[in-house]
Design an enzyme around this catalytic site. Structure first.
Site, PDB file in Angstrom:
ATOM      1  N   ASP A   1      -5.165 -23.515 139.421  1.00  0.00           N
ATOM      2  CA  ASP A   1      -4.270 -23.437 140.563  1.00  0.00           C
ATOM      3  C   ASP A   1      -4.926 -24.138 141.957  1.00  0.00           C
ATOM      4  O   ASP A   1      -5.874 -24.633 141.784  1.00  0.00           O
ATOM      5  CB  ASP A   1      -3.681 -21.976 140.771  1.00  0.00           C
ATOM      6  CG  ASP A   1      -4.624 -21.020 141.520  1.00  0.00           C
ATOM      7  OD1 ASP A   1      -6.030 -21.391 141.785  1.00  0.00           O
ATOM      8  OD2 ASP A   1      -4.420 -19.928 141.782  1.00  0.00           O
ATOM      9  N   HIS A   2      -3.991 -24.016 142.938  1.00  0.00           N
ATOM     10  CA  HIS A   2      -4.493 -24.508 144.150  1.00  0.00           C
ATOM     11  C   HIS A   2      -5.958 -24.241 144.650  1.00  0.00           C
ATOM     12  O   HIS A   2      -6.734 -24.880 145.331  1.00  0.00           O
ATOM     13  CB  HIS A   2      -3.317 -24.490 145.194  1.00  0.00           C
ATOM     14  CG  HIS A   2      -3.186 -22.924 145.450  1.00  0.00           C
ATOM     15  ND1 HIS A   2      -2.230 -22.168 144.664  1.00  0.00           N
ATOM     16  CD2 HIS A   2      -3.496 -22.013 146.523  1.00  0.00           C
ATOM     17  CE1 HIS A   2      -2.213 -20.983 145.199  1.00  0.00           C
ATOM     18  NE2 HIS A   2      -2.847 -20.963 146.225  1.00  0.00           N
TER      19      HIS A   2
ATOM     20  N   CYS B   1      -8.872 -20.244 138.954  1.00  0.00           N
ATOM     21  CA  CYS B   1      -8.281 -19.881 140.162  1.00  0.00           C
ATOM     22  C   CYS B   1      -9.280 -19.284 141.155  1.00  0.00           C
ATOM     23  O   CYS B   1     -10.235 -19.611 141.345  1.00  0.00           O
ATOM     24  CB  CYS B   1      -7.034 -18.715 139.817  1.00  0.00           C
ATOM     25  SG  CYS B   1      -7.670 -16.955 139.054  1.00  0.00           S
ATOM     26  N   GLY B   2      -8.519 -18.352 142.317  1.00  0.00           N
ATOM     27  CA  GLY B   2      -9.343 -17.971 143.253  1.00  0.00           C
ATOM     28  C   GLY B   2     -10.479 -16.774 142.696  1.00  0.00           C
ATOM     29  O   GLY B   2     -11.577 -16.977 143.256  1.00  0.00           O
ATOM     30  N   THR B   3      -9.943 -15.941 141.792  1.00  0.00           N
ATOM     31  CA  THR B   3     -10.842 -15.052 141.262  1.00  0.00           C
ATOM     32  C   THR B   3     -11.211 -15.094 140.177  1.00  0.00           C
ATOM     33  O   THR B   3     -12.055 -14.717 139.392  1.00  0.00           O
ATOM     34  CB  THR B   3     -10.359 -13.540 141.647  1.00  0.00           C
ATOM     35  OG1 THR B   3      -9.130 -13.320 140.657  1.00  0.00           O
ATOM     36  CG2 THR B   3      -9.878 -13.235 142.772  1.00  0.00           C
ATOM     37  N   GLY B   4     -10.629 -15.896 139.248  1.00  0.00           N
ATOM     38  CA  GLY B   4     -10.598 -16.286 137.698  1.00  0.00           C
ATOM     39  C   GLY B   4      -9.709 -14.924 136.967  1.00  0.00           C
ATOM     40  O   GLY B   4      -9.398 -15.011 135.838  1.00  0.00           O
TER      41      GLY B   4
ATOM     42  N   GLY C   1      -6.239 -13.623 137.618  1.00  0.00           N
ATOM     43  CA  GLY C   1      -5.020 -13.822 137.233  1.00  0.00           C
ATOM     44  C   GLY C   1      -4.788 -14.787 136.566  1.00  0.00           C
ATOM     45  O   GLY C   1      -3.992 -14.287 135.353  1.00  0.00           O
TER      46      GLY C   1
ATOM     47  N   HIS D   1     -19.882 -12.068 121.527  1.00  0.00           N
ATOM     48  CA  HIS D   1     -19.479 -10.692 120.818  1.00  0.00           C
ATOM     49  C   HIS D   1     -17.721 -10.845 121.000  1.00  0.00           C
ATOM     50  O   HIS D   1     -17.279 -10.147 119.988  1.00  0.00           O
ATOM     51  CB  HIS D   1     -19.855  -9.619 121.837  1.00  0.00           C
ATOM     52  CG  HIS D   1     -21.293  -9.149 121.319  1.00  0.00           C
ATOM     53  ND1 HIS D   1     -21.762  -8.043 121.707  1.00  0.00           N
ATOM     54  CD2 HIS D   1     -22.158  -9.902 120.759  1.00  0.00           C
ATOM     55  CE1 HIS D   1     -23.043  -7.943 121.615  1.00  0.00           C
ATOM     56  NE2 HIS D   1     -23.357  -9.265 120.820  1.00  0.00           N
ATOM     57  N   ASN D   2     -17.249 -11.441 121.834  1.00  0.00           N
ATOM     58  CA  ASN D   2     -15.831 -11.637 122.103  1.00  0.00           C
ATOM     59  C   ASN D   2     -15.137 -12.924 121.511  1.00  0.00           C
ATOM     60  O   ASN D   2     -13.801 -12.652 121.643  1.00  0.00           O
ATOM     61  CB  ASN D   2     -15.416 -10.887 123.349  1.00  0.00           C
ATOM     62  CG  ASN D   2     -16.090  -9.792 123.991  1.00  0.00           C
ATOM     63  OD1 ASN D   2     -17.053 -10.158 125.032  1.00  0.00           O
ATOM     64  ND2 ASN D   2     -16.222  -8.766 123.411  1.00  0.00           N
TER      65      ASN D   2
ATOM     66  N   ARG E   1     -13.448 -18.786 144.642  1.00  0.00           N
ATOM     67  CA  ARG E   1     -13.722 -17.908 145.640  1.00  0.00           C
ATOM     68  C   ARG E   1     -15.021 -16.890 145.343  1.00  0.00           C
ATOM     69  O   ARG E   1     -15.117 -16.029 146.315  1.00  0.00           O
ATOM     70  CB  ARG E   1     -12.604 -17.170 146.234  1.00  0.00           C
ATOM     71  CG  ARG E   1     -11.435 -18.037 146.795  1.00  0.00           C
ATOM     72  CD  ARG E   1     -10.115 -17.484 147.006  1.00  0.00           C
ATOM     73  NE  ARG E   1      -9.112 -18.507 147.338  1.00  0.00           N
ATOM     74  CZ  ARG E   1      -7.696 -18.172 147.462  1.00  0.00           C
ATOM     75  NH1 ARG E   1      -7.373 -17.046 146.943  1.00  0.00           N
ATOM     76  NH2 ARG E   1      -7.030 -19.210 147.947  1.00  0.00           N
TER      77      ARG E   1
ATOM     78  N   HIS F   1     -18.484  -7.546 115.230  1.00  0.00           N
ATOM     79  CA  HIS F   1     -17.841  -8.165 116.147  1.00  0.00           C
ATOM     80  C   HIS F   1     -16.310  -8.859 115.760  1.00  0.00           C
ATOM     81  O   HIS F   1     -15.445  -8.535 116.346  1.00  0.00           O
ATOM     82  CB  HIS F   1     -18.578  -9.431 116.959  1.00  0.00           C
ATOM     83  CG  HIS F   1     -19.734  -8.763 117.504  1.00  0.00           C
ATOM     84  ND1 HIS F   1     -19.925  -8.059 118.340  1.00  0.00           N
ATOM     85  CD2 HIS F   1     -20.995  -9.025 117.221  1.00  0.00           C
ATOM     86  CE1 HIS F   1     -21.179  -7.534 118.584  1.00  0.00           C
ATOM     87  NE2 HIS F   1     -21.938  -8.262 117.922  1.00  0.00           N
TER      88      HIS F   1
ATOM     89  N   ARG G   1     -14.117  -5.954 115.243  1.00  0.00           N
ATOM     90  CA  ARG G   1     -13.654  -5.520 116.357  1.00  0.00           C
ATOM     91  C   ARG G   1     -12.230  -6.336 116.991  1.00  0.00           C
ATOM     92  O   ARG G   1     -11.515  -5.906 117.125  1.00  0.00           O
ATOM     93  CB  ARG G   1     -14.645  -5.291 117.431  1.00  0.00           C
ATOM     94  CG  ARG G   1     -15.293  -3.778 117.121  1.00  0.00           C
ATOM     95  CD  ARG G   1     -16.678  -3.872 117.766  1.00  0.00           C
ATOM     96  NE  ARG G   1     -17.496  -2.780 117.302  1.00  0.00           N
ATOM     97  CZ  ARG G   1     -18.946  -2.744 117.518  1.00  0.00           C
ATOM     98  NH1 ARG G   1     -19.517  -3.860 118.016  1.00  0.00           N
ATOM     99  NH2 ARG G   1     -19.362  -1.809 116.879  1.00  0.00           N
TER     100      ARG G   1
END
Ligand code: RB5
Length: 150
Positions: free
Chosen positions: A8-9, A65-68, A70, A98-99, A109, A133, A136
């Site tokens: 995003d921006h 994004c800003g935090t990853g 959202g 693992h995932n 940010r 794994h 799961r």
């Protein structure tokens, strides 16, 4: 290998660093935007990249994004996507080992360009591990398909 990249921006200024870094590694990049600093909505790019991955237009995806947070939440709404927001190389490595993450997300940010590159490296170097794994992740997929576990 081809990687779809979206942001995003808030992630716009970091995206070229990641795109160039992937290209230096001879990785083909599918750039899904955004293409300006104008305010926009991260689910748009999360969905584009997630669809690229599930439709096999790309092998993997990277979202910024800003935090990853959202953008990873939004990507995880697409069936078949396992996205994780990672702020350190160890989490990125383990998210793949693992995932079996097929999308890596991080926040512009939260991490700077050099740490972001280390996170990408750790993620790309890691190999998905099978065994417990797989079991799961099969349970996770059943949740995705609406089953009640145990
Ligand atoms: C945009 O300001 C910001 O909310 C977005 O980039 C992201 O951090 C959301 O999780």
């Amino acid at each position: 290998m081809k990687i779809a990249v979206g942001c995003d921006h808030a992630g716009f200024d970091l995206k070229p660093t990641i795109v160039d870094y992937l290209k230096e590694k001879q990785i083909e990049v599918l750039d899904e935007g955004t293409f300006s600093r104008e305010s926009t909505d991260y689910p748009l790019y999360a969905q584009k990249v997630a669809q690229d991955v599930v439709e096999k237009k790309a092998d993997l995806g990277i979202l910024i994004c800003g935090t990853g947070i959202g953008i990873s939440i939004a990507a995880n709404k697409v069936p078949g996507i396992r996205a994780a927001a990672c702020s350190d190389p160890y989490s990125a490595q383990m998210s793949r080992a693992h995932n079996h993450t097929n999308i890596l997300a991080f926040g512009s940010r939260v991490v700077g360009p050099e740490l972001a590159k280390m996170i990408v490296d750790a993620w790309l170097r890691a190999k998905p591990q099978g065994g417990r794994h797989e079991r799961r992740l099969a349970l996770v997929a059943r949740i995705e398909h609406g089953e009640t576990l145990g």
